[in-house]
Design a protein around this motif. Sequence first.
Motif, mmCIF file in Angstrom:
data_model
loop_
_atom_site.group_PDB
_atom_site.id
_atom_site.type_symbol
_atom_site.label_atom_id
_atom_site.label_comp_id
_atom_site.label_asym_id
_atom_site.label_seq_id
_atom_site.Cartn_x
_atom_site.Cartn_y
_atom_site.Cartn_z
ATOM 1 N N ASP A 7 0.842 -1.186 0.000
ATOM 2 C CA ASP A 7 0.000 0.000 0.000
ATOM 3 C C ASP A 7 0.888 1.251 0.000
ATOM 4 N N ILE A 8 0.604 2.168 -0.912
ATOM 5 C CA ILE A 8 1.489 3.331 -1.069
ATOM 6 C C ILE A 8 1.474 4.232 0.173
ATOM 7 N N ASP A 9 0.311 4.382 0.784
ATOM 8 C CA ASP A 9 0.237 5.195 2.010
ATOM 9 C C ASP A 9 1.140 4.605 3.082
ATOM 10 N N GLU A 10 1.044 3.312 3.187
ATOM 11 C CA GLU A 10 1.825 2.598 4.189
ATOM 12 C C GLU A 10 3.330 2.734 3.917
ATOM 13 N N ARG A 38 9.445 -0.275 10.226
ATOM 14 C CA ARG A 38 8.365 -0.722 11.127
ATOM 15 C C ARG A 38 8.138 0.302 12.234
ATOM 16 N N ARG A 39 9.246 0.887 12.716
ATOM 17 C CA ARG A 39 9.160 1.882 13.785
ATOM 18 C C ARG A 39 8.301 3.056 13.338
ATOM 19 N N ARG A 40 8.586 3.578 12.132
ATOM 20 C CA ARG A 40 7.812 4.708 11.626
ATOM 21 C C ARG A 40 6.335 4.333 11.524
ATOM 22 N N PHE A 41 6.097 3.144 11.015
ATOM 23 C CA PHE A 41 4.724 2.705 10.811
ATOM 24 C C PHE A 41 3.995 2.572 12.148
ATOM 25 N N LEU A 42 4.647 1.923 13.097
ATOM 26 C CA LEU A 42 4.029 1.680 14.403
ATOM 27 C C LEU A 42 3.757 2.995 15.135
ATOM 28 N N LEU A 43 4.737 3.900 15.121
ATOM 29 C CA LEU A 43 4.547 5.193 15.783
ATOM 30 C C LEU A 43 3.366 5.930 15.161
ATOM 31 N N HIS A 44 3.339 5.942 13.838
ATOM 32 C CA HIS A 44 2.271 6.632 13.123
ATOM 33 C C HIS A 44 0.911 6.057 13.504
ATOM 34 N N ALA A 104 4.756 5.095 2.321
ATOM 35 C CA ALA A 104 5.164 6.475 2.597
ATOM 36 C C ALA A 104 5.476 6.648 4.079
ATOM 37 N N ILE A 105 4.630 6.079 4.925
ATOM 38 C CA ILE A 105 4.877 6.175 6.381
ATOM 39 C C ILE A 105 6.166 5.449 6.730
ATOM 40 N N MET A 106 6.317 4.260 6.189
ATOM 41 C CA MET A 106 7.482 3.453 6.542
ATOM 42 C C MET A 106 8.791 4.093 6.105
ATOM 43 N N LEU A 107 8.749 4.820 4.993
ATOM 44 C CA LEU A 107 9.987 5.422 4.501
ATOM 45 C C LEU A 107 10.129 6.877 4.950
ATOM 46 N N GLY A 108 9.194 7.341 5.752
ATOM 47 C CA GLY A 108 9.254 8.719 6.229
ATOM 48 C C GLY A 108 9.117 9.709 5.071
ATOM 49 N N SER A 109 8.286 9.364 4.085
ATOM 50 C CA SER A 109 8.138 10.204 2.899
ATOM 51 C C SER A 109 6.651 10.536 2.734
ATOM 52 N N SER A 110 6.277 11.078 1.577
ATOM 53 C CA SER A 110 4.849 11.351 1.373
ATOM 54 C C SER A 110 4.323 10.488 0.229
ATOM 55 N N LYS A 111 3.020 10.341 0.207
ATOM 56 C CA LYS A 111 2.377 9.538 -0.825
ATOM 57 C C LYS A 111 2.707 10.085 -2.217
ATOM 58 N N GLU A 112 2.665 11.426 -2.329
ATOM 59 C CA GLU A 112 2.917 12.076 -3.615
ATOM 60 C C GLU A 112 4.330 11.764 -4.113
ATOM 61 N N GLU A 113 5.274 11.884 -3.167
ATOM 62 C CA GLU A 113 6.669 11.668 -3.531
ATOM 63 C C GLU A 113 6.902 10.231 -4.017
ATOM 64 N N ILE A 114 6.278 9.284 -3.299
ATOM 65 C CA ILE A 114 6.445 7.876 -3.652
ATOM 66 C C ILE A 114 5.807 7.598 -5.016
ATOM 67 N N ILE A 136 5.801 -6.704 9.395
ATOM 68 C CA ILE A 136 4.832 -5.625 9.291
ATOM 69 C C ILE A 136 3.402 -6.194 9.258
ATOM 70 N N GLU A 137 3.236 -7.363 8.691
ATOM 71 C CA GLU A 137 1.904 -7.994 8.636
ATOM 72 C C GLU A 137 1.408 -8.298 10.052
ATOM 73 N N LYS A 138 2.315 -8.828 10.851
ATOM 74 C CA LYS A 138 1.971 -9.149 12.242
ATOM 75 C C LYS A 138 1.638 -7.865 13.002
ATOM 76 N N ILE A 139 2.443 -6.842 12.790
ATOM 77 C CA ILE A 139 2.217 -5.574 13.477
ATOM 78 C C ILE A 139 0.852 -5.006 13.093
ATOM 79 N N LYS A 140 0.514 -5.126 11.824
ATOM 80 C CA LYS A 140 -0.786 -4.612 11.357
ATOM 81 C C LYS A 140 -1.954 -5.344 12.026
ATOM 82 N N GLN A 141 -1.845 -6.660 12.048
ATOM 83 C CA GLN A 141 -2.906 -7.453 12.698
ATOM 84 C C GLN A 141 -3.078 -7.028 14.150
ATOM 85 N N ALA A 142 -1.928 -6.853 14.831
ATOM 86 C CA ALA A 142 -1.974 -6.494 16.241
ATOM 87 C C ALA A 142 -2.565 -5.101 16.424
ATOM 88 N N LEU A 143 -2.206 -4.185 15.518
ATOM 89 C CA LEU A 143 -2.698 -2.810 15.645
ATOM 90 C C LEU A 143 -4.209 -2.734 15.514
#
Lengths: 163, 387
Positions: free
Chosen positions: A19-22, B296-302, A24-34, B368-375
């Motif tokens: 998922d592109i939104d995801e 994963r850290r960025r995703f989880l924090l977000h 973007a979050i994971m890479l610390g970037s934005s959806k647009e940039e990705i 990340i799949e596991k983290i998503k399920q847990a979230l």
Amino acid sequence: MKELKEKILRALAKNAKIDIDELAIMLGSSKEEITAAIAEMEADKIICGYPTLIDWDKVSEEKVTALIEVKVTPQRGQGFDKIAERIYKFDEVESVYLMSGGFDLTVIIRGKSMREVSRFVFEKLAPMESILSTATHFVLKKYKDQGLIMQFESDDPRISMSY
Amino acid sequence: MRNPLNKTITEIKPSGIRKFFDIVSEMKDAISLGVGEPDFDTPWHIREEGIYSLEKGRTYYTSNSGIKELREEICRYLHRRFDLTYDWKSETLVTIGGSEAIDIALRVMLEPGDEVLLPQPSYVSYEPCIIMAGGKPVIIELKAEDEFKLTSKQIEEACTDKTKVLILPFPNNPTGSVMSKDELEKIIDIIKEKDLFVLSDEIYAELTYGEKHTSIASLPGMKERTIVINGFSKSYAMTGWRLGYAAGPAEIIKQMTKLHQFSIMCAPTNSQYAAVEALKNGDSDVEMMAEAYDQRRRFLLHELRRIGLECFEARGAFYVFPCIKSTGMTSEEFATRLLQEEKIAVVPGTAFGDSGEGYLRISYAYSIEKIKQALERIERFVRKVKA
């Protein structure tokens, strides 16, 4: 940008459906940039497609894969490219690589049966002008493909809580 | 019959997660985010080297301090990564994980009644190790408003004329807090003024996201008063190999080696050979794993913030430390109910010291799949309790 693109590629190589939104979050970037980076890489043919890795053995449809070593005489002024093109244009051909060493081209072909693959080799491939010889090897079992191990190990072996 | 047991030992509190552990192990389809070890397997080239060492018949004791090749590699590594210079022969000791090094370092330094400054929340073993070494733990409560970092003021206020050692647990388990070079520079004057020794537990040094880890021992005048603890468990995903090390002043290492010799003999031989391979050719593995953790850290924090749990930007280890005060529950209540109602296991912050009250440790050493399920389940639970 270069670093971001590499990270995107590594993520897509593992999961083209991400998922592109995801992402973007994971890479610390934005959806647009990705999205822009992916579009650019698609246009530049860095990203050439999004095929799915399938374990055909688990599907009822019969499939066989063969790896064919091909020796050729390169054509003056065209080298190996022309003959490679004549080979890769066949739909049943999955991959064609130019090799160093004892033979020239590796052709990977997928067919419904050994008979179908064999027919391709002796009817289409072997008689081609400038092909000197072929050696066909059938794949018996795939253990790992595209970096993915086909037999997935399941359970998490770790103790469920620890410091 | 006489009481067979030692009072100091029996009075030490048992581990705070035992209860959760028992419930989770019995529970079907529970998801645990309570693990303190990497989810990656040890990279194959390292495992292969361990197997090869067995094939080759390296099944004997090594020298007490560890094999020369490994200790030389450790010195090269510490120099390359953290600008630390140690003499392999007199200033390093290979131990059974970082935990043995912590234990014996405290035992060789402490006299009965010596005080040890222990910032908390932090790893659970420090306090019992201090007590078993005859020392007295003096807890410094790290504060959320300081992002769980240690300040010189806190050190100064906690010091008495009996204070001898400061435990410096950064990058921190459980908070994920790191101390930057600037922040470390601010505490070294008071450490020197009070003539403290520092036990710097740098086991998570490779797992920082942002500024690269600085070892306090690399700062002026600190090497001679610091014991650096590090190991292979977290950076190379080698927890089960039980291999760590200490680097520090020769006189301290010498006494630690004596204790190690009498209680342990030597660290496992095949683990040592595997570790040589890790240090020689494992940089890219570390990089790959650190990048995966960071994503994963960025995703989880977000996601935790989106769910409505306040969460400071943890920049180290593989934990985040969300605040659950907004739910009105204690850490223990929250963790217990989350496990019972949604089958998600996390560790209550209080397992790491009283100052962890109001927080949870959530590990992202999971796919990340596991983290998503847990979230999903955490979100459902938070919505329910806040409603």
